[in-house]
Design a protein around this motif. Structure first.
Motif, PDB file in Angstrom:
ATOM      1  N   GLU A 135       1.366  -1.472  -0.141  1.00 49.82           N
ATOM      2  CA  GLU A 135      -0.248  -0.262   0.033  1.00 49.82           C
ATOM      3  C   GLU A 135       1.339   1.168   0.178  1.00 49.82           C
ATOM      4  O   GLU A 135       1.337   1.776   0.762  1.00 49.82           O
ATOM      5  N   HIS A 136       0.742   2.013  -1.013  1.00 51.62           N
ATOM      6  CA  HIS A 136       1.546   4.070  -0.898  1.00 51.62           C
ATOM      7  C   HIS A 136       0.360   4.843  -0.838  1.00 51.62           C
ATOM      8  O   HIS A 136       1.358   5.518  -0.875  1.00 51.62           O
ATOM      9  N   MET A 137      -0.498   5.021   0.346  1.00 48.92           N
ATOM     10  CA  MET A 137      -1.559   5.563   0.299  1.00 48.92           C
ATOM     11  C   MET A 137      -2.162   5.210   1.642  1.00 48.92           C
ATOM     12  O   MET A 137      -2.106   4.042   2.231  1.00 48.92           O
ATOM     13  N   ASN A 138      -2.391   6.481   2.112  1.00 53.15           N
ATOM     14  CA  ASN A 138      -3.305   6.587   3.845  1.00 53.15           C
ATOM     15  C   ASN A 138      -4.604   5.803   3.640  1.00 53.15           C
ATOM     16  O   ASN A 138      -4.418   5.716   2.010  1.00 53.15           O
ATOM     17  N   MET A 160      -2.920  14.884   0.575  1.00 51.91           N
ATOM     18  CA  MET A 160      -2.857  14.089   0.994  1.00 51.91           C
ATOM     19  C   MET A 160      -1.237  13.226  -0.010  1.00 51.91           C
ATOM     20  O   MET A 160      -0.691  13.433  -1.132  1.00 51.91           O
ATOM     21  N   GLU A 161      -0.208  12.071   1.138  1.00 52.04           N
ATOM     22  CA  GLU A 161       0.595  11.384   0.443  1.00 52.04           C
ATOM     23  C   GLU A 161       0.413  10.017   1.007  1.00 52.04           C
ATOM     24  O   GLU A 161       0.026   9.979   1.910  1.00 52.04           O
ATOM     25  N   GLY A 162       1.660   9.636   0.537  1.00 47.23           N
ATOM     26  CA  GLY A 162       2.063   8.138   1.180  1.00 47.23           C
ATOM     27  C   GLY A 162       2.874   8.419   2.187  1.00 47.23           C
ATOM     28  O   GLY A 162       3.281   8.503   3.044  1.00 47.23           O
ATOM     29  N   LEU A 163       4.048   8.023   1.056  1.00 46.92           N
ATOM     30  CA  LEU A 163       5.762   8.111   1.858  1.00 46.92           C
ATOM     31  C   LEU A 163       6.507   8.688   0.721  1.00 46.92           C
ATOM     32  O   LEU A 163       6.869   8.647  -0.436  1.00 46.92           O
TER      33      LEU A 163
END
Length: 392
Positions: free
Chosen positions: A139-142, A287-290
């Motif tokens: 998973e690359h997003m929250n 919004m972001e993941g990392l």
């Protein structure tokens, strides 16, 4: 080990593609048998360098165009019901032909490790995978950033995975609230740091980089800079990237009379030089993941001003030590913090030096052993520590 990575479009651009390619290259370098399976193919050549030992191929070749029209997609949804839920960011890719190809493929994988890399692919793997291969969901997003329909499907089906890999501790907590018995591991994105030249803070340039899409919040960056531009006439903003929001962003620049002060630079093959030539990095995301681009900027000793959006920035930035966090979507505050850094070169240098130290925690030498250790443990059916990958 046999390791298969499944991407939506391995031949395209984007942070997820780059990170997965980096993983595949590292696993091949370590001696593993690695494939990248692209769900679709819309370009002839990959945009990122892929190790020659990594086999790359696609399930559905769309270089001649997408054949299914919108009516056909609606009929498929009514007649068969999609595994890929409404609201998944890439749902429009999953025509009848594409979704059927993915279902057939994951059902055929009966050995090694299968890593899927976004909710659409994860859900198909969870529901249609053979169960003979070890299945890992990346998973690359929250979780909170997804449409409710996507979150509902995740909460129903991700328990089928042998492990769920997330980028941050915040995301780990989100998934653990749903799946307490499934291993939830934190493995951040890796960014190569060798040969990175640090900024000397001499150029009056603010830089940002990423896809020109609403998520990245460049509309807010333009507005924030417009509030301080008159006070700092020598400073400019350069935004690197391409995407569907380009015309709207250019119109906003025109309306704000920021032509010559804010520039959409397009894609650059010398982004590292551009980062070295800048003095501040701006992360205006909703919004972001990392954020990999932010980690790369920190590797160039750039201080960061970032919205404290869900996951990502706060996992990297310690307020006032290696960057500045601003309340989400507070455009006026964002502009004020940019202005503060513009006016204090010593502060920029102090924050930038600490940022470069932080970036070293995300090098492949630190991150890739976590992946290899996870895959080895799963292959040996060994227990996975609850805090696997925790930052120390």
């Amino acid at each position: 080990m046999k390791i298969r990575y499944m991407l939506l479009h391995a031949y395209g651009m984007g942070g997820t593609i780059r990170t997965v390619v980096n993983q595949a290259n590292a696993m091949a370098e370590a001696g593993h048998d690695v494939e990248i399976v692209s769900t679709v193919r819309r370009r002839t050549s990959p945009q990122f360098e892929i190790d020659k030992r990594v086999k790359v191929w696609a399930l559905v070749d769309q270089r001649q165009g997408v054949s299914a029209d919108s009516l056909a997609r609606r009929m498929w949804r009514r007649a068969r019901g999609k595994i890929v839920p409404y609201g998944e960011f890439a749902a429009h890719y999953f025509t009848e032909r594409v979704e059927a190809a993915v279902m057939e493929y994951v059902a055929s994988v009966d050995d090694g490790i299968l890593v899927t890399t976004r909710p659409a692919l994860n859900l198909i793997s969870a529901r249609r995978g053979s169960g003979k291969a070890i299945r890992v969901a990346q998973e690359h997003m929250n979780l909170a950033s997804y449409h409710p329909a996507v979150r509902e499907q995740i909460s129903r089906h991700y328990g089928a995975f042998d492990a769920i890999a997330v980028l941050t501790e915040t995301s780990r907590a989100e998934y653990r609230a749903i799946y307490d018995d499934t291993p939830i591991v934190r493995i951040p994105n890796a960014v190569a740091m060798e040969h990175r030249k640090h900024s000397d803070q001499s150029n009056p340039v603010i830089v940002a980089a990423g896809r020109l899409v609403p998520q990245k919040g460049y509309d807010m960056l333009i507005s924030a800079f417009a509030t301080i531009a008159e006070a700092h006439p020598e400073w400019t903003v350069r935004i690197f990237g391409t995407g569907p929001s380009q015309e709207k962003l250019q119109a906003r620049i025109d309306t704000a009379e920021m032509n010559g002060r804010v520039t959409l630079m397009g894609r650059s093959d010398r982004i590292h030089e551009e980062l070295t030539d800048a003095s501040i990095y701006a992360l205006s995301s909703r919004m972001e993941g990392l954020p990999m681009a932010m980690i790369e900027a920190m590797g160039h000793a750039l201080p960061v001003v970032a919205f404290d959006c869900p996951t990502g920035p706060a996992d990297l930035i310690t307020q006032g030590r290696n960057g500045v966090l601003v309340p989400p979507r507070d455009v006026e505050a964002f502009g004020a913090e940019l202005s503060r850094l513009i006016g204090d070169v010593e502060l920029r240098r102090r924050l930038g030096a600490a940022a470069a130290e932080t970036a070293r925690e995300y090098t492949p030498e630190t991150v890739m052993p976590l992946w290899e250790g996870l895959f080895t443990a799963l292959s040996n059916r060994a227990p996975i520590a609850r805090d696997y990958g925790a930052a120390h």
